[in-house]
Scaffold this motif. Structure first.
Motif, PDB file in Angstrom:
ATOM      1  N   PHE A  39       0.830  -1.212   0.120  1.00 42.55           N
ATOM      2  CA  PHE A  39       0.058  -0.171  -0.095  1.00 42.55           C
ATOM      3  C   PHE A  39       0.801   1.438  -0.032  1.00 42.55           C
ATOM      4  CE2 PHE A  39      -2.037   3.120   2.493  1.00 42.55           C
ATOM      5  CZ  PHE A  39      -3.405   3.316   1.784  1.00 42.55           C
ATOM      6  N   THR A  40       0.342   2.259  -0.760  1.00 40.84           N
ATOM      7  CA  THR A  40       1.231   3.494  -0.872  1.00 40.84           C
ATOM      8  C   THR A  40       0.170   4.594  -0.510  1.00 40.84           C
ATOM      9  OG1 THR A  40       0.922   4.184  -2.964  1.00 40.84           O
ATOM     10  CG2 THR A  40       2.712   2.617  -2.424  1.00 40.84           C
ATOM     11  N   CYS A  41       0.731   5.715   0.349  1.00 39.56           N
ATOM     12  CA  CYS A  41      -0.084   6.778   0.505  1.00 39.56           C
ATOM     13  C   CYS A  41       0.776   8.101   0.328  1.00 39.56           C
ATOM     14  CB  CYS A  41      -0.409   6.902   1.888  1.00 39.56           C
ATOM     15  SG  CYS A  41      -1.452   8.401   2.328  1.00 39.56           S
ATOM     16  N   ASN A  42       0.429   8.836  -0.787  1.00 40.68           N
ATOM     17  CA  ASN A  42       1.110   9.934  -1.218  1.00 40.68           C
ATOM     18  C   ASN A  42       0.469  11.202  -1.002  1.00 40.68           C
ATOM     19  OD1 ASN A  42       2.744  10.948  -4.473  1.00 40.68           O
ATOM     20  ND2 ASN A  42       3.260  11.345  -2.646  1.00 40.68           N
ATOM     21  N   PHE A  43       0.934  12.169  -0.009  1.00 44.47           N
ATOM     22  CA  PHE A  43       0.322  13.188   0.556  1.00 44.47           C
ATOM     23  C   PHE A  43       0.473  14.421  -0.071  1.00 44.47           C
ATOM     24  CE2 PHE A  43       0.120  15.988   4.455  1.00 44.47           C
ATOM     25  CZ  PHE A  43      -0.882  15.605   5.217  1.00 44.47           C
ATOM     26  N   GLY A  44      -0.393  14.917  -0.837  1.00 43.65           N
ATOM     27  CA  GLY A  44      -0.147  16.351  -1.476  1.00 43.65           C
ATOM     28  C   GLY A  44      -0.686  17.302  -0.733  1.00 43.65           C
ATOM     29  N   GLY A  45       0.188  18.515  -0.974  1.00 45.17           N
ATOM     30  CA  GLY A  45      -0.304  19.842  -0.142  1.00 45.17           C
ATOM     31  C   GLY A  45       0.093  19.516   1.286  1.00 45.17           C
ATOM     32  N   PHE A  46      -0.892  19.937   2.149  1.00 42.51           N
ATOM     33  CA  PHE A  46      -0.772  19.422   3.662  1.00 42.51           C
ATOM     34  C   PHE A  46      -2.179  18.710   3.732  1.00 42.51           C
ATOM     35  CE2 PHE A  46      -0.793  19.029   8.116  1.00 42.51           C
ATOM     36  CZ  PHE A  46       0.630  18.606   8.301  1.00 42.51           C
ATOM     37  N   GLY A  47      -2.228  17.639   3.151  1.00 44.24           N
ATOM     38  CA  GLY A  47      -3.254  16.701   3.032  1.00 44.24           C
ATOM     39  C   GLY A  47      -4.674  17.252   2.386  1.00 44.24           C
ATOM     40  N   ASN A  48      -4.247  17.953   1.589  1.00 42.04           N
ATOM     41  CA  ASN A  48      -5.458  18.554   0.645  1.00 42.04           C
ATOM     42  C   ASN A  48      -5.651  17.793  -0.662  1.00 42.04           C
ATOM     43  OD1 ASN A  48      -3.325  20.666   0.307  1.00 42.04           O
ATOM     44  ND2 ASN A  48      -4.414  20.748  -1.612  1.00 42.04           N
ATOM     45  N   ASN A  49      -4.587  16.957  -1.154  1.00 39.70           N
ATOM     46  CA  ASN A  49      -4.758  16.215  -2.347  1.00 39.70           C
ATOM     47  C   ASN A  49      -4.147  14.918  -2.167  1.00 39.70           C
ATOM     48  OD1 ASN A  49      -4.992  15.268  -4.921  1.00 39.70           O
ATOM     49  ND2 ASN A  49      -5.028  17.268  -5.708  1.00 39.70           N
ATOM     50  N   VAL A  50      -4.754  13.798  -1.880  1.00 44.00           N
ATOM     51  CA  VAL A  50      -3.983  12.474  -1.426  1.00 44.00           C
ATOM     52  C   VAL A  50      -4.164  11.462  -2.367  1.00 44.00           C
ATOM     53  CG1 VAL A  50      -3.710  10.880   0.358  1.00 44.00           C
ATOM     54  CG2 VAL A  50      -3.968  13.420   0.855  1.00 44.00           C
ATOM     55  N   VAL A  51      -3.115  10.553  -2.899  1.00 49.72           N
ATOM     56  CA  VAL A  51      -3.247   9.603  -3.795  1.00 49.72           C
ATOM     57  C   VAL A  51      -2.902   8.184  -2.949  1.00 49.72           C
ATOM     58  CG1 VAL A  51      -3.002   8.752  -5.887  1.00 49.72           C
ATOM     59  CG2 VAL A  51      -3.231  11.176  -5.671  1.00 49.72           C
ATOM     60  N   CYS A  52      -3.720   7.236  -3.177  1.00 49.00           N
ATOM     61  CA  CYS A  52      -3.213   5.979  -2.475  1.00 49.00           C
ATOM     62  C   CYS A  52      -3.448   4.838  -3.472  1.00 49.00           C
ATOM     63  CB  CYS A  52      -4.008   5.588  -1.155  1.00 49.00           C
ATOM     64  SG  CYS A  52      -4.068   6.914   0.230  1.00 49.00           S
ATOM     65  N   THR A  53      -2.340   3.732  -3.196  1.00 41.71           N
ATOM     66  CA  THR A  53      -2.497   2.806  -4.159  1.00 41.71           C
ATOM     67  C   THR A  53      -2.468   1.468  -3.377  1.00 41.71           C
ATOM     68  OG1 THR A  53      -0.244   2.667  -4.723  1.00 41.71           O
ATOM     69  CG2 THR A  53      -1.219   3.823  -5.982  1.00 41.71           C
ATOM     70  N   VAL A  54      -3.279   0.351  -3.956  1.00 42.66           N
ATOM     71  CA  VAL A  54      -3.022  -0.871  -3.276  1.00 42.66           C
ATOM     72  C   VAL A  54      -2.236  -1.757  -4.640  1.00 42.66           C
ATOM     73  CG1 VAL A  54      -4.104  -2.946  -2.774  1.00 42.66           C
ATOM     74  CG2 VAL A  54      -4.948  -0.744  -2.034  1.00 42.66           C
ATOM     75  N   ILE A  55      -1.251  -2.398  -4.280  1.00 43.48           N
ATOM     76  CA  ILE A  55      -0.547  -3.230  -5.196  1.00 43.48           C
ATOM     77  C   ILE A  55      -0.424  -4.503  -4.662  1.00 43.48           C
ATOM     78  CG2 ILE A  55       1.580  -3.365  -6.365  1.00 43.48           C
ATOM     79  CD1 ILE A  55       1.997  -0.373  -5.771  1.00 43.48           C
ATOM     80  N   LYS A  56      -0.786  -5.732  -5.627  1.00 42.71           N
ATOM     81  CA  LYS A  56      -1.025  -6.976  -5.355  1.00 42.71           C
ATOM     82  C   LYS A  56      -0.122  -7.758  -6.235  1.00 42.71           C
ATOM     83  CE  LYS A  56      -5.435  -9.506  -3.855  1.00 42.71           C
ATOM     84  NZ  LYS A  56      -6.719  -9.256  -4.155  1.00 42.71           N
ATOM     85  N   LYS A  57       0.462  -8.777  -5.233  1.00 45.05           N
ATOM     86  CA  LYS A  57       1.438  -9.714  -6.305  1.00 45.05           C
ATOM     87  C   LYS A  57       0.318 -10.951  -6.404  1.00 45.05           C
ATOM     88  CE  LYS A  57       5.106 -13.027  -4.966  1.00 45.05           C
ATOM     89  NZ  LYS A  57       5.845 -13.283  -3.891  1.00 45.05           N
ATOM     90  N   GLU A  58       0.191 -11.378  -7.754  1.00 46.03           N
ATOM     91  CA  GLU A  58      -0.592 -12.412  -8.105  1.00 46.03           C
ATOM     92  C   GLU A  58       0.359 -13.698  -8.418  1.00 46.03           C
ATOM     93  OE1 GLU A  58      -2.864 -11.363 -11.608  1.00 46.03           O
ATOM     94  OE2 GLU A  58      -4.198  -9.916 -10.310  1.00 46.03           O
ATOM     95  N   GLU A  59      -0.257 -14.716  -7.700  1.00 46.07           N
ATOM     96  CA  GLU A  59       0.772 -16.054  -7.948  1.00 46.07           C
ATOM     97  C   GLU A  59       0.743 -16.506  -9.339  1.00 46.07           C
ATOM     98  OE1 GLU A  59       2.589 -16.661  -5.640  1.00 46.07           O
ATOM     99  OE2 GLU A  59       1.711 -15.429  -4.033  1.00 46.07           O
TER     100      GLU A  59
END
Lengths: 391, 250
Positions: free
Chosen positions: A371-391
């Motif tokens: 999981f990633t959380c990228n915090f833009g501004g002082f929390g006014n524009n935030v993008v998160c991602t979930v990344i999964k490994k597939e077998e």
């Protein structure tokens, strides 16, 4: 919506790079393309925040694309403050998910050492509200200082908790060859000893020197591909399972409770919903710890811990490499560094390394979901991602 | 005849009181012993300074070459009233600072050379140097210049030094800044730290031998060299590498 895979990754050393911004973006791109085994892509997104202002380089993506001889691929430069990197990953995701592209190169780069540290702080402060914050001389450390004070009063976070984040992340960065800061710190040296106040002076009360991320240069890149292309390439099947973005008021004081990072909470929720998982399913996370308090606050808002209990989980060692939910194995922004436009891409880079089992000494044990959380501004524009490994 | 000539060339030093060693806890928890060394120790330092003379980063080249000359001049009796302090961590050389006595009231700061980075080692040793001038030698002020932006931040800005631009400094005649007794007193307990006496085991370790620095400043690896290959200003040679597996998705 089509599935999107990360098939190539590349990164530069973070720190002070004595190369033009274009090369800082191009080098990890070359490495990522090599890693993917691709010669070209359909589209290039380059994340960058300060090229026009501090490097006299606008239209960066065109310059990078030409540098890499990727014509006639399309290209755009993406600027979304410190969340530029994740925004670019999100746009790359959309380009493939929509069926518009088969392959996308996403690079992020920043060269902040072009200016001195005072000017760099001033440049980053341009992301604040122009009439309500910026004209009064606000800086990001000042905002973070006020946020921390409120957080301490409301939830009982102490300077020791903040220092524990720094100790953990500096320790992780010791095993990250590409990290900006390779200096181990201890609670004795930055908090407890009589000399600690000099080693770790106040910057924006109650935040001290080792509560701040460094001003870094650096670049990172990932190559995204459709499922069909990913299968052909024969790389580990690492899928972007969820992307979420949310915004909040530009001026921090307009929020009903400034200690609530609503955009973080909503962005994470959307990413988890898309991925059809819950926070407890995450095995490794990269959170945006530009200031130590943010790692604690974000770890609560994204749902790893209850609100106001992130510092208690830290005390229990749950965010260590061997803990329940390892946070910032790369060293985080705190010690790996924070070249603002590159940060979001670098977070994804680290998660892919972890899921591939290539993180060497800082490898988290057998992670399946990152999981990633990228915090833009002082929390006014935030993008998160979930990344999964597939077998 | 040669002996007589040497007497003429060699200035007469004033006996100086010794700097009492102290120990400082660094951010990583390690203990740095700061102590004074004498002429006989100089040959042990020179190779570690020489190694940095061509290090073209953060002004290490100019500072190292000057420190080398000053240490050699001290060793060969060509500077009057010079002193040298060093920092050691686990016996390893971590910093060299030096200066000299300009007059009974005025000190002349020469250089601060950190041989390990990122822990305020240079700043701590600079502070020890000021302590020597003000507290031990009982001088009223120290004249200072900076040769690097880092030095300027650490000395001129952190201590808020007084401008004494009318006085050319011995290091190239640059306008001097002054650290007065009043400024020093303001910095006590904040910038001037460390404790005495040094625990005997730490002092013994430091005195036994000056070990080489295990992590001296070094040039960063050239990660972008591959994209700057000769005849390939665009770096595309890597992409065009025929040995590399190619997959077309078209």
């Amino acid at each position: 919506m089509r599935e999107v895979y990360i098939v190539g990754i590349g990164i530069t050393s973070f720190g002070r790079l004595e190369y033009p911004l274009v090369e800082i973006a191009s080098y990890p791109s070359v490495v990522a393309l090599q890693d993917a085994g691709l010669d070209t892509v359909d589209h290039l997104f380059v994340a960058n925040m300060g090229g026009g202002r501090i490097n006299h380089q606008t239209a960066l993506s065109s310059a990078v694309l030409d540098h890499l001889s990727l014509w006639p691929a399309g290209s755009e430069t993406i600027e979304n403050g410190p969340a530029s990197g994740s925004s670019a990953v999100k746009l790359g995701f959309q380009a493939i998910a929509s069926g518009m592209c088969e392959t996308v190169l996403v690079a992020g780069a920043e060269r902040m050492s072009e200016v001195n540290q005072l000017d760099a702080t001033d440049f980053v402060a341009t992301l604040t509200h122009p009439m309500a914050e910026q004209i009064y001389g606000i800086t990001l450390p000042a905002l973070a200082g006020m946020f921390t004070r409120l957080y301490m009063e409301k939830y009982g976070v102490t300077r020791r908790h903040l220092a524990m984040v720094a100790v953990k992340n500096h320790g992780n960065a010791m095993d990250n060859f590409f990290a900006h800061v390779h200096t181990r710190v201890t609670l004795e040296g930055i908090l407890d000893d009589r000399d600690a106040e000099t080693n770790n002076p106040v910057i924006a009360d109650p935040l001290h020197f080792f509560d701040m991320c460094p001003v870094s240069d650096g670049g990172a890149a990932v190559v995204l591909a459709s499922k069909e292309v990913a299968k052909k390439l024969g790389k580990p099947m690492i899928r972007i399972a969820g992307v979420g973005q949310a915004t909040d008021t530009h001026a921090v004081h307009e929020r009903p409770d400034p200690t609530e990072l609503t955009a973080v909470r909503l962005a994470a929720k959307r990413a988890f919903e898309m991925a059809k998982i819950e926070p407890k399913d995450v095995n490794v996370a990269e959170l945006h710890d530009a200031f130590t308090i943010l790692e604690i606050a974000e770890s609560e808002e994204v749902g790893f811990f209850k609100k106001g209990e992130g510092h208690l989980a830290l005390e229990r060692g749950e965010t260590q490499l061997t803990g329940k939910i390892p946070i910032n194995p790369s060293g985080g922004l705190k010690a790996k560094g924070h070249p603002v436009g590159a940060t979001g891409v670098a977070q994804v880079h680290e998660i892919v390394l972890q899921l591939r089992g290539q993180a060497e000494k800082r490898q988290v044990k057998d992670p399946k979901i990152g999981f990633t959380c990228n915090f833009g501004g002082f929390g006014n524009n935030v993008v998160c991602t979930v990344i999964k490994k597939e077998e | 005849m040669s002996v007589d000539l040497e007497k003429l060339l060699r200035p007469v030093d004033t006996p100086l009181p010794p700097y009492p060693p102290k120990v400082i806890t660094l951010a990583d928890g390690s203990k740095m012993v700061v102590r004074q060394i004498g002429r006989d120790d100089i040959p042990d330092l020179l190779p570690h300074v020489e190694a940095l003379i061509h290090h073209e980063r953060d002004y290490y080249d100019i500072v190292s070459v000057r420190v080398y000359a000053e240490l050699l001049a001290y060793y060969r009796y060509r500077v009057v009233d010079e002193y040298v302090l060093i920092g050691q961590i686990n016996g390893e050389l971590s910093a060299i600072v030096n200066g000299r006595i300009y007059s009974p009231e005025i000190g002349m700061s020469y250089h601060t050379l950190g041989l390990k980075r990122g822990l305020r080692i240079g700043a701590h040793c600079f502070a020890a140097k000021m302590e020597y001038h003000i507290d031990v030698l009982k001088q009223e002020e120290v004249l200072i210049v900076a040769e690097s932006p880092i030095g300027f931040r650490r000395w001129m800005i952190e201590y808020n030094l007084e401008k004494k631009f009318e006085i050319p400094h011995e290091l190239g005649g640059s306008p001097s800044y002054s650290l007065t007794r009043e400024i020093f007193n303001r910095a006590r307990g904040s910038l001037i730290v460390g404790s005495r006496p040094v625990p005997q085991d730490l002092l013994d370790e430091a005195m036994e031998k000056i070990l080489p620095p295990s992590d001296p400043p070094k040039a960063p690896p050239d990660f972008l060299a591959a994209t700057r290959a000769k005849y390939d200003s665009t770096g595309t040679s890597i992409i065009a590498d025929p040995k590399r597996k190619k997959v077309s998705h078209a």
